[in-house]
Design an enzyme around this catalytic site. Structure first.
Site, PDB file in Angstrom:
ATOM      1  N   HIS A  41      25.231  -2.750  80.223  1.00  0.00           N
ATOM      2  CA  HIS A  41      26.546  -2.613  80.848  1.00  0.00           C
ATOM      3  C   HIS A  41      27.201  -3.978  80.996  1.00  0.00           C
ATOM      4  O   HIS A  41      27.313  -4.507  82.087  1.00  0.00           O
ATOM      5  CB  HIS A  41      26.415  -1.911  82.201  1.00  0.00           C
ATOM      6  CG  HIS A  41      26.020  -0.487  82.046  1.00  0.00           C
ATOM      7  ND1 HIS A  41      26.878   0.479  81.612  1.00  0.00           N
ATOM      8  CD2 HIS A  41      24.824   0.128  82.204  1.00  0.00           C
ATOM      9  CE1 HIS A  41      26.250   1.632  81.528  1.00  0.00           C
ATOM     10  NE2 HIS A  41      24.986   1.442  81.886  1.00  0.00           N
ATOM     11  N   GLU A 125      17.193   6.852  81.748  1.00  0.00           N
ATOM     12  CA  GLU A 125      15.720   6.840  81.621  1.00  0.00           C
ATOM     13  C   GLU A 125      15.139   8.141  82.165  1.00  0.00           C
ATOM     14  O   GLU A 125      14.250   8.750  81.561  1.00  0.00           O
ATOM     15  CB  GLU A 125      15.136   5.642  82.386  1.00  0.00           C
ATOM     16  CG  GLU A 125      13.621   5.574  82.270  1.00  0.00           C
ATOM     17  CD  GLU A 125      12.998   4.508  83.177  1.00  0.00           C
ATOM     18  OE1 GLU A 125      13.594   3.428  83.330  1.00  0.00           O
ATOM     19  OE2 GLU A 125      11.915   4.776  83.727  1.00  0.00           O
ATOM     20  N   THR A 161      11.012   3.547  86.083  1.00  0.00           N
ATOM     21  CA  THR A 161      10.362   2.223  86.052  1.00  0.00           C
ATOM     22  C   THR A 161      11.019   1.200  86.986  1.00  0.00           C
ATOM     23  O   THR A 161      10.387   0.212  87.353  1.00  0.00           O
ATOM     24  CB  THR A 161      10.367   1.660  84.628  1.00  0.00           C
ATOM     25  OG1 THR A 161      11.689   1.727  84.130  1.00  0.00           O
ATOM     26  CG2 THR A 161       9.419   2.403  83.732  1.00  0.00           C
ATOM     27  N   SER A 217      24.125  -0.292  87.496  1.00  0.00           N
ATOM     28  CA  SER A 217      22.710  -0.617  87.312  1.00  0.00           C
ATOM     29  C   SER A 217      21.932  -0.346  88.601  1.00  0.00           C
ATOM     30  O   SER A 217      22.117  -1.011  89.616  1.00  0.00           O
ATOM     31  CB  SER A 217      22.586  -2.091  86.912  1.00  0.00           C
ATOM     32  OG  SER A 217      21.310  -2.553  87.210  1.00  0.00           O
ATOM     33  N   ASN A 219      18.755  -0.790  89.240  1.00  0.00           N
ATOM     34  CA  ASN A 219      17.815  -1.825  89.687  1.00  0.00           C
ATOM     35  C   ASN A 219      18.550  -2.964  90.378  1.00  0.00           C
ATOM     36  O   ASN A 219      18.025  -3.580  91.294  1.00  0.00           O
ATOM     37  CB  ASN A 219      16.922  -2.274  88.526  1.00  0.00           C
ATOM     38  CG  ASN A 219      17.606  -3.176  87.534  1.00  0.00           C
ATOM     39  OD1 ASN A 219      17.706  -4.358  87.760  1.00  0.00           O
ATOM     40  ND2 ASN A 219      18.103  -2.619  86.430  1.00  0.00           N
ATOM     41  N   SER A 264      19.328  -6.052  83.227  1.00  0.00           N
ATOM     42  CA  SER A 264      20.171  -6.066  82.027  1.00  0.00           C
ATOM     43  C   SER A 264      21.304  -7.080  82.161  1.00  0.00           C
ATOM     44  O   SER A 264      22.335  -6.959  81.517  1.00  0.00           O
ATOM     45  CB  SER A 264      20.717  -4.669  81.752  1.00  0.00           C
ATOM     46  OG  SER A 264      21.411  -4.209  82.881  1.00  0.00           O
TER      47      SER A 264
END
Ligand code: SF4
Length: 579
Positions: A41, A125, A161, A217, A219, A264
């Site tokens: 992204h 995911e 994850t 995102s 994470n 990312s």
């Protein structure tokens, strides 16, 4: 204000691998190249991929052609099958750690286990993982959702994850208390765990945390949550422009600020945020410090500092070889380096847009003026060389033509594969050519023009100067790796990787020290050689400070690296004064 960057910030192994696979794809697989969904992204990266004709495929057509890359998040098996049936070649860049979770679910689903996935049900995911659960997959995001699930005879619990480790632990305790027969697999990626543990430690040691990463995102959002839980202000931003929306009083009054980033987030965005904070820090300082910072940046942007460095190195090499006539040669070295470095940024500044956007916009803004400056510097160097004789003139002319042809297409397409048509297409050529060119104008020009017969020591001094410049340039390549990779540059750092490049540079610097020591000890060069050992020592210290996170990619680091040549000049000057 002191700024710290978390060591774990930026691309994780899986994302880096997927980015590298897609960048290699046009040369290795059937074109056109697509990514199934946006690779990461980041609008800049996506538009760059688009400029390389790598586009996003959102839906599988009935019939397709070319290659589709599956992102690090993975996809359900049915999607992969669909892509193949539509006649696409499929490159699977699913992260090996995600594949591990898919395998656990697939194996257990075969044995009729239900799969409880801790995660975000809309995350690609998780959508991919569900595809392996044979209709018996359940996604939960809270303990309440977990409690609302039916009781299964056989079930496994896995996690997305990038899940929060604390929540995973809570689920584990709940399952142990309520359904001890459920099999639990901790599938949180250790990169995520390390990142989360580090942001916690960082947040406990600073006054504010900036978390850089896409709004979508998960994470990155979790990193922000973890930082906030420690009670300090934590801000989730996508890029340095979002800093404007933050209460600058809070930031500027913070004595310590920590920066971390999601898996990312490209490192050039982290660098931009760091530089923006560095500029904010300077704004708060008194006038003198502000002027000093502006001056430093100006000297680096215009390459005046680099050119001064070339002059100093030329002076040091002349003194090492015992030449007293140095001034015109020092001037030629300065003018040559000034001209070539400006031209290099003017003609090949695509990577600067990622690595150093301030430099890119400076070159865009003052394009004409800088072109005139580069031509004037190059021309003046040639005129001075001509007044010194035909040999220095021809040598400089050849070096200038070599520099000018670096970005030019030299070989027509029909003679050679399209990959190596310019000098810059040759992997590692930039670093080696810069080192050789500096070596020629700083260490060879004076002796070859003045001495009746070249001495073999001149060759060694050339290697010493070129080695020092190689270490400096390759170190900058390490700092710019991700930006260079994305625009397709193949520098030494990209070829070897960061760790091996740093090791190589350390070996080179130690050899440079040893060479000076031996040559001076055996009276093959003057005692100045002993003192000039401090130049490679300074570079070695800077490499180590960077490796240990003491010095971060910044104006300060760039200035210190370039100062290495000024140090050599200053030492040679002092030595000449007392001898
Ligand atoms: S966070 Fe971990 S599992 Fe996810 S892509 Fe990165 S390395 Fe792979």
């Amino acid at each position: 204000m002191k700024i710290f960057i978390a060591k774990t910030s930026g691309f994780c192994m899986g994302v880096r691998r997927a980015v590298e696979m897609v960048l290699d794809a046009p040369d290795q697989h059937a074109n056109p190249i697509f990514t199934y969904g946006p690779l990461i992204h980041n609008p800049q990266v996506l538009s760059l991929l688009q400029s390389k004709d790598i586009t996003i495929l959102d839906e599988i057509p009935d019939q397709g052609s070319g290659t589709v890359l599956i992102r690090a998040h993975g996809v359900p098996p049915i999607t992969k099958q669909g892509l193949k049936e539509a006649d696409f070649k499929v490159i699977d860049a699913t992260c090996p750690r995600v594949i591990k979770v898919q395998t656990i679910i697939r194996k257990h689903a075969k044995k009729n286990y239900a799969s409880i996935i801790i995660g975000d049900k809309d995350h690609p995911e998780v959508i991919g993982l569900l595809g392996y659960a044979r209709q018996k997959g359940y996604v939960i995001g809270t303990i309440e959702e977990l409690e609302a699930l039916p009781v299964f005879e056989n079930a496994i619990i896995v996690a997305q994850t990038t899940q929060n480790t604390q929540f995973f632990d809570a689920v584990k305790s709940w399952a142990a208390a309520n359904h001890p027969h459920y099999k639990i697999f901790n599938t949180i990626c250790d990169s995520t765990e390390r990142r989360q543990a580090e942001v916690k430690r960082l947040a406990e040691a600073v006054d504010a945390v900036i978390v850089v990463g896409g709004r979508n995102s998960g994470n990155t959002r979790r990193l922000t949550e973890i930082a906030r839980e420690t009670g300090i202000p934590a801000y989730h931003i996508e890029s340095e422009t979002d800093l404007k929306a933050i209460d600058l009083d809070v930031l500027s009054s913070a004595r310590h600020i920590g920066i971390t980033a999601g898996a990312s987030t490209p490192n050039w965005i982290i660098k931009k945020v760091y530089r923006a904070l560095e500029a904010l820090q300077v704004k708060r300082k008194n006038n003198w410090r502000r002027i000093l910072f502006g001056l430093q940046r100006g000297l680096l942007l215009t390459n005046i500092y680099v050119s001064l460095g070339a002059g100093c190195l030329s002076y040091a090499c002349s003194k090492l070889q015992g030449f007293s006539q140095f001034f015109p040669y020092v001037l030629i070295a300065m003018l040559y380096v000034q001209s070539m470095h400006i031209l290099a940024h003017l003609t090949g500044n695509k990577a600067d847009q990622f690595n150093d956007p301030e430099r890119a916009s400076f070159y865009e803004k003052y394009k004409r003026l800088l072109t005139v400056l580069a031509i004037a510097a190059g021309g003046a160097g040639l005129v001075i060389a001509f007044t010194l004789g035909l040999f220095p003139f021809l040598l400089l002319l050849v070096m200038s033509l070599l520099g000018l042809s670096y970005n030019r297409i030299l070989v027509p397409k029909r003679f050679i594969s399209a990959r190596y048509r310019r000098i810059r297409d040759i992997p590692g050529s930039k670093t080696i050519l810069i080192a050789m060119a500096w070596g020629v104008v700083t260490a060879l020009l004076t002796p070859l023009s003045l001495a009746d017969k070249p001495h073999w020591i001149t060759g060694l001094i050339f290697l010493w100067a070129a080695g020092l410049v190689f270490a400096r340039t390759a170190f900058f390549d390490i700092l710019d790796m991700q930006g260079d990779r994305i625009v397709g540059k193949e520098t030494i750092a990209i070829l070897l990787g960061e760790k091996r490049s740093l090791s190589l540079l350390k070996i080179i610097l130690i050899l440079l020290m040893a060479a000076l020591f031996v040559l001076s000890a055996f009276h093959l060069i003057s005692y100045l050689g002993f003192f000039l050992i401090s130049s490679p020592i300074l570079l070695l210290l800077l490499l180590s400070a960077y490796e240990q996170g003491i010095l971060l990619p910044s104006v300060k680091l760039e200035l210190l690296v370039e100062t290495n040549f000024l140090l050599a000049g200053a030492i040679a000057f002092l030595w000449a004064l007392v001898n």
